[in-house]
Design an enzyme around this catalytic site. Structure first.
Site, PDB file in Angstrom:
ATOM      1  N   LYS A 193       5.353   5.789  -7.876  1.00  0.00           N
ATOM      2  CA  LYS A 193       4.378   4.848  -6.802  1.00  0.00           C
ATOM      3  C   LYS A 193       3.718   3.966  -7.757  1.00  0.00           C
ATOM      4  O   LYS A 193       3.162   4.099  -8.695  1.00  0.00           O
ATOM      5  CB  LYS A 193       3.272   5.974  -6.049  1.00  0.00           C
ATOM      6  CG  LYS A 193       2.395   5.280  -5.336  1.00  0.00           C
ATOM      7  CD  LYS A 193       2.955   5.313  -3.898  1.00  0.00           C
ATOM      8  CE  LYS A 193       1.738   4.501  -3.105  1.00  0.00           C
ATOM      9  NZ  LYS A 193       2.543   4.124  -1.737  1.00  0.00           N
ATOM     10  N   ASN A 217       4.997   1.542   7.600  1.00  0.00           N
ATOM     11  CA  ASN A 217       3.970   2.043   7.162  1.00  0.00           C
ATOM     12  C   ASN A 217       2.685   1.172   6.948  1.00  0.00           C
ATOM     13  O   ASN A 217       3.148  -0.197   6.737  1.00  0.00           O
ATOM     14  CB  ASN A 217       4.065   2.637   5.798  1.00  0.00           C
ATOM     15  CG  ASN A 217       4.374   1.796   4.543  1.00  0.00           C
ATOM     16  OD1 ASN A 217       3.540   1.328   4.071  1.00  0.00           O
ATOM     17  ND2 ASN A 217       5.798   1.403   4.601  1.00  0.00           N
ATOM     18  N   ASN A 243       5.505  -4.925  -8.852  1.00  0.00           N
ATOM     19  CA  ASN A 243       5.656  -4.761  -7.305  1.00  0.00           C
ATOM     20  C   ASN A 243       4.784  -6.324  -7.066  1.00  0.00           C
ATOM     21  O   ASN A 243       3.608  -6.547  -6.769  1.00  0.00           O
ATOM     22  CB  ASN A 243       4.654  -3.759  -6.866  1.00  0.00           C
ATOM     23  CG  ASN A 243       4.713  -3.885  -5.653  1.00  0.00           C
ATOM     24  OD1 ASN A 243       4.907  -4.705  -4.556  1.00  0.00           O
ATOM     25  ND2 ASN A 243       4.260  -2.523  -4.819  1.00  0.00           N
ATOM     26  N   PHE A 244       5.799  -7.145  -6.630  1.00  0.00           N
ATOM     27  CA  PHE A 244       5.568  -8.559  -6.111  1.00  0.00           C
ATOM     28  C   PHE A 244       5.476  -8.520  -4.508  1.00  0.00           C
ATOM     29  O   PHE A 244       5.670  -9.589  -3.824  1.00  0.00           O
ATOM     30  CB  PHE A 244       6.355  -9.699  -6.834  1.00  0.00           C
ATOM     31  CG  PHE A 244       6.260  -9.960  -8.233  1.00  0.00           C
ATOM     32  CD1 PHE A 244       4.720  -9.827  -8.838  1.00  0.00           C
ATOM     33  CD2 PHE A 244       7.204 -10.369  -8.932  1.00  0.00           C
ATOM     34  CE1 PHE A 244       4.792 -10.149 -10.164  1.00  0.00           C
ATOM     35  CE2 PHE A 244       7.076 -10.465 -10.202  1.00  0.00           C
ATOM     36  CZ  PHE A 244       5.652 -10.457 -10.798  1.00  0.00           C
ATOM     37  N   CYS A 267       4.506  -5.736  -1.856  1.00  0.00           N
ATOM     38  CA  CYS A 267       3.981  -4.852  -0.821  1.00  0.00           C
ATOM     39  C   CYS A 267       3.415  -6.044   0.499  1.00  0.00           C
ATOM     40  O   CYS A 267       2.450  -6.678  -0.112  1.00  0.00           O
ATOM     41  CB  CYS A 267       2.826  -4.090  -1.538  1.00  0.00           C
ATOM     42  SG  CYS A 267       1.871  -2.995  -0.257  1.00  0.00           S
ATOM     43  N   LYS A 282      10.434  -6.710  -8.012  1.00  0.00           N
ATOM     44  CA  LYS A 282      10.739  -6.264  -6.742  1.00  0.00           C
ATOM     45  C   LYS A 282      10.383  -7.251  -5.899  1.00  0.00           C
ATOM     46  O   LYS A 282       9.141  -7.781  -5.649  1.00  0.00           O
ATOM     47  CB  LYS A 282       9.794  -4.761  -6.618  1.00  0.00           C
ATOM     48  CG  LYS A 282      10.304  -4.431  -5.148  1.00  0.00           C
ATOM     49  CD  LYS A 282       9.967  -2.868  -4.807  1.00  0.00           C
ATOM     50  CE  LYS A 282      10.275  -2.310  -3.681  1.00  0.00           C
ATOM     51  NZ  LYS A 282       9.897  -1.146  -3.570  1.00  0.00           N
ATOM     52  N   ASN A 339      11.846  -4.984  -0.701  1.00  0.00           N
ATOM     53  CA  ASN A 339      10.507  -3.987  -0.229  1.00  0.00           C
ATOM     54  C   ASN A 339      10.459  -4.038   1.549  1.00  0.00           C
ATOM     55  O   ASN A 339      11.611  -4.684   1.814  1.00  0.00           O
ATOM     56  CB  ASN A 339       9.094  -4.788  -0.561  1.00  0.00           C
ATOM     57  CG  ASN A 339       7.913  -3.760  -0.702  1.00  0.00           C
ATOM     58  OD1 ASN A 339       7.783  -2.903   0.276  1.00  0.00           O
ATOM     59  ND2 ASN A 339       7.450  -3.576  -1.982  1.00  0.00           N
ATOM     60  N   THR A 340       9.625  -3.676   1.981  1.00  0.00           N
ATOM     61  CA  THR A 340       9.481  -3.605   3.468  1.00  0.00           C
ATOM     62  C   THR A 340       9.372  -4.859   4.127  1.00  0.00           C
ATOM     63  O   THR A 340       8.920  -5.908   3.793  1.00  0.00           O
ATOM     64  CB  THR A 340       8.490  -2.881   4.095  1.00  0.00           C
ATOM     65  OG1 THR A 340       7.179  -3.116   3.503  1.00  0.00           O
ATOM     66  CG2 THR A 340       8.726  -1.250   3.499  1.00  0.00           C
TER      67      THR A 340
HETATM   68  C1  LIG Z   1       5.432   5.188   2.976  1.00  0.00           C
HETATM   69  C2  LIG Z   1       5.931   3.950   2.176  1.00  0.00           C
HETATM   70  C3  LIG Z   1       4.999   3.607   0.907  1.00  0.00           C
HETATM   71  C4  LIG Z   1       5.469   2.808   0.094  1.00  0.00           C
HETATM   72  N1  LIG Z   1       5.017   2.496  -0.959  1.00  0.00           N
HETATM   73  C5  LIG Z   1       5.233   1.605  -1.884  1.00  0.00           C
HETATM   74  C6  LIG Z   1       4.702   1.198  -3.144  1.00  0.00           C
HETATM   75  O1  LIG Z   1       3.687   1.874  -3.352  1.00  0.00           O
HETATM   76  N2  LIG Z   1       5.245   0.302  -3.880  1.00  0.00           N
HETATM   77  C7  LIG Z   1       6.391  -0.350  -3.643  1.00  0.00           C
HETATM   78  O2  LIG Z   1       6.913  -1.159  -4.544  1.00  0.00           O
HETATM   79  N3  LIG Z   1       7.265  -0.085  -2.630  1.00  0.00           N
HETATM   80  C8  LIG Z   1       6.757   0.717  -1.544  1.00  0.00           C
HETATM   81  N4  LIG Z   1       7.202   1.313  -0.717  1.00  0.00           N
HETATM   82  C9  LIG Z   1       8.602   0.183  -0.178  1.00  0.00           C
HETATM   83  C10 LIG Z   1       9.893   1.276  -0.488  1.00  0.00           C
HETATM   84  O3  LIG Z   1       9.886   1.347  -2.029  1.00  0.00           O
HETATM   85  C11 LIG Z   1      10.976   0.680  -0.198  1.00  0.00           C
HETATM   86  O4  LIG Z   1      11.305  -0.901  -0.940  1.00  0.00           O
HETATM   87  C12 LIG Z   1      11.038   0.136   1.351  1.00  0.00           C
HETATM   88  O5  LIG Z   1      10.645   1.253   2.133  1.00  0.00           O
HETATM   89  C13 LIG Z   1      12.659   0.174   1.697  1.00  0.00           C
HETATM   90  O6  LIG Z   1      13.243   1.284   1.343  1.00  0.00           O
HETATM   91  P1  LIG Z   1      13.465   2.586   2.522  1.00  0.00           P
HETATM   92  O7  LIG Z   1      14.358   1.916   3.593  1.00  0.00           O
HETATM   93  O8  LIG Z   1      14.702   3.475   1.432  1.00  0.00           O
HETATM   94  O9  LIG Z   1      12.383   2.935   2.626  1.00  0.00           O
HETATM   95  C14 LIG Z   1       6.683   2.236   0.193  1.00  0.00           C
HETATM   96  C15 LIG Z   1       7.623   2.637   1.798  1.00  0.00           C
HETATM   97  C16 LIG Z   1       7.046   3.592   2.463  1.00  0.00           C
HETATM   98  C17 LIG Z   1       7.769   3.815   3.658  1.00  0.00           C
END
Ligand SMILES: Cc1cc2nc3c(=O)[nH]c(=O)nc-3n(C[C@H](O)[C@H](O)[C@H](O)COP(=O)(O)O)c2cc1C
Length: 366
Positions: A44, A76, A135-136, A138, A176, A203-204
């Site tokens: 994390k 999220n 982490n660029f 979030c 990222k 990332n998301t």
């Molecule tokens: C609840 C949650 C918390 C996340 N926290 C982080 C984080 O702290 N740092 C980060 O780089 N990405 C974070 N992500 C993004 C994930 O690492 C990933 O890039 C994104 O969810 C897409 O992949 P997935 O479909 O497998 O979840 C988070 C995602 C979720 C769902």
């Protein structure tokens, strides 16, 4: 079967990594994942001052299939780790001591000052982690402090901050990326100019998961209000695959790609690898299925390799990239092959001759 792969000089026992998020949120869960068979983990995201990180409840929302209630999308509004950096440093040390052959990647994020980024890089590096992920990306919460995707959305900042980290780091650095931009190649190439050894994507995706029709409040609802969040899980996979393919085709060969977004089964992971990813990361999939899902990932990859005659994981990486072309080329190739549906035989006028659903099915490949 040997599923190992060496990326940026690091030997991963297999290409399956926990993505940064709840699955890697402390030493205990990281240990459980390694015991279950994961090749590595991106922990994390950590920063220097955890006291500035305050999460809300609820902070997740689901999009379900209309047919069978399966979760197809996940949102999220969670922030980065709210655990003190001193605790994390101790846990990074402990995890590397207990699992020397498993790969531990530290995800780091800071405010826009060189001193802070370099201080964090040096103190985390001293614990013995194998690599960094910057982490660029979030997309919510942290941006209010000009962190996260505020950097990934501006290639000049991406390049500069990657350069700061590279100045003091002696281990590989992955950057990222956020998908909330027009062209994923721009910030990625900026990170490469700054010295990044690898790119992690994606990332998301910024989203609003829905509106409650009883209360008229958008979700997830916190004290009656919300903010747009980050979308993940299987619904985002096609977008992530497209971005990874653009990176596979557009990055210098020596820059590695870690594919992320909607991976839930071995076949999803293999698709990312075929488009250029040498490792894959899974976050929401683990939150929904648990760490044991790695059994199917490993079995499915081994079976695919046997069936298709691949003898190493490396051979799969980028194997499908040569099959991207241009629209003009597709038309030309169809005409040359004298396909029935090429050009004249499938004009828009024909849509009136059949039921629209029938016509849609006729033009669909899978
Ligand atoms: C609840 C949650 C918390 C996340 N926290 C982080 C984080 O702290 N740092 C980060 O780089 N990405 C974070 N992500 C993004 C994930 O690492 C990933 O890039 C994104 O969810 C897409 O992949 P997935 O479909 O497998 O979840 C988070 C995602 C979720 C769902």
């Amino acid at each position: 079967m040997d599923l190992s792969i060496t990326v940026n000089g690091i030997k991963f026992p297999n290409p399956f990594l926990l993505g940064s998020g709840p699955p890697g949120t402390n030493a205990r869960v990281l240990a459980k994942a390694y015991d279950a068979g994961w090749g590595g983990a991106v922990a994390k995201t950590v920063s220097l001052e955890s006291s500035k990180v305050v999460n809300v409840v609820p902070r997740y929302g689901k999009l379900r299939s209309r047919e069978n209630n399966e979760v197809i999308g996940f949102q999220n509004i969670e922030l980065i780790s709210d655990r003190p950096i001193e605790v994390w440093l101790e846990e990074f040390r402990q995890v590397k001591k207990e699992y020397p052959n498993h790969i531990l990647i530290a995800s780091i994020m800071e405010e826009y000052t060189k001193e802070r980024w370099q201080e964090l890089t040096k103190m985390v590096q001293d614990t013995g982690v194998d690599a960094f992920e910057l982490n660029f990306s979030c997309p919510h919460g942290m941006t209010e402090r000009k962190m996260g995707s505020e950097m990934g959305e501006h290639p000049d900042l991406t390049e500069e901050v990657t350069g700061w980290v590279k100045e003091v780091s002696t281990i590989p650095v992955w950057a990222k990326m956020t998908p909330n931009i027009t062209n994923i190649r721009e910030p990625s190439l900026a990170a490469v100019r700054g010295g990044a050894d690898g790119i992690s994507a994606i990332n998301t995706i910024l989203s609003v998961i829905g509106v409650n029709l009883d209360t008229l409040r958008p979700m997830p609802t916190v004290e009656g209000y919300t903010v747009p969040g980050g979308y993940s899980a299987q619904a985002v996979k096609p977008i992530a695959l497209r971005m990874v393919s653009q990176l596979g085709l557009g990055l210098p060969k020596e820059v590695s790609i870690s594919g992320i977004g909607g991976i839930e089964q071995s076949r999803d992971a293999i698709e990312f690898m075929l488009l250029g990813a040498s490792t894959v990361q899974i976050c929401t999939g683990v939150m929904l299925q648990g760490v044991k899902m790695v059994d199917e990932l490993q079995d499915g990859l081994a079976k695919f390799m046997t069936d298709k005659g691949f003898t190493s994981v490396q051979e799969i990486v980028g194997k499908s990239l040569p099959y991207f072309s241009t629209h003009m080329d597709l038309v030309k190739m169809m005409k040359e092959a004298k396909r029935h549906k090429a050009g004249e035989a499938s004009r828009d006028n024909e849509w009136a001759q059949k039921d629209i659903t029938e016509k849609t099915a006729e033009l669909t490949s899978n």
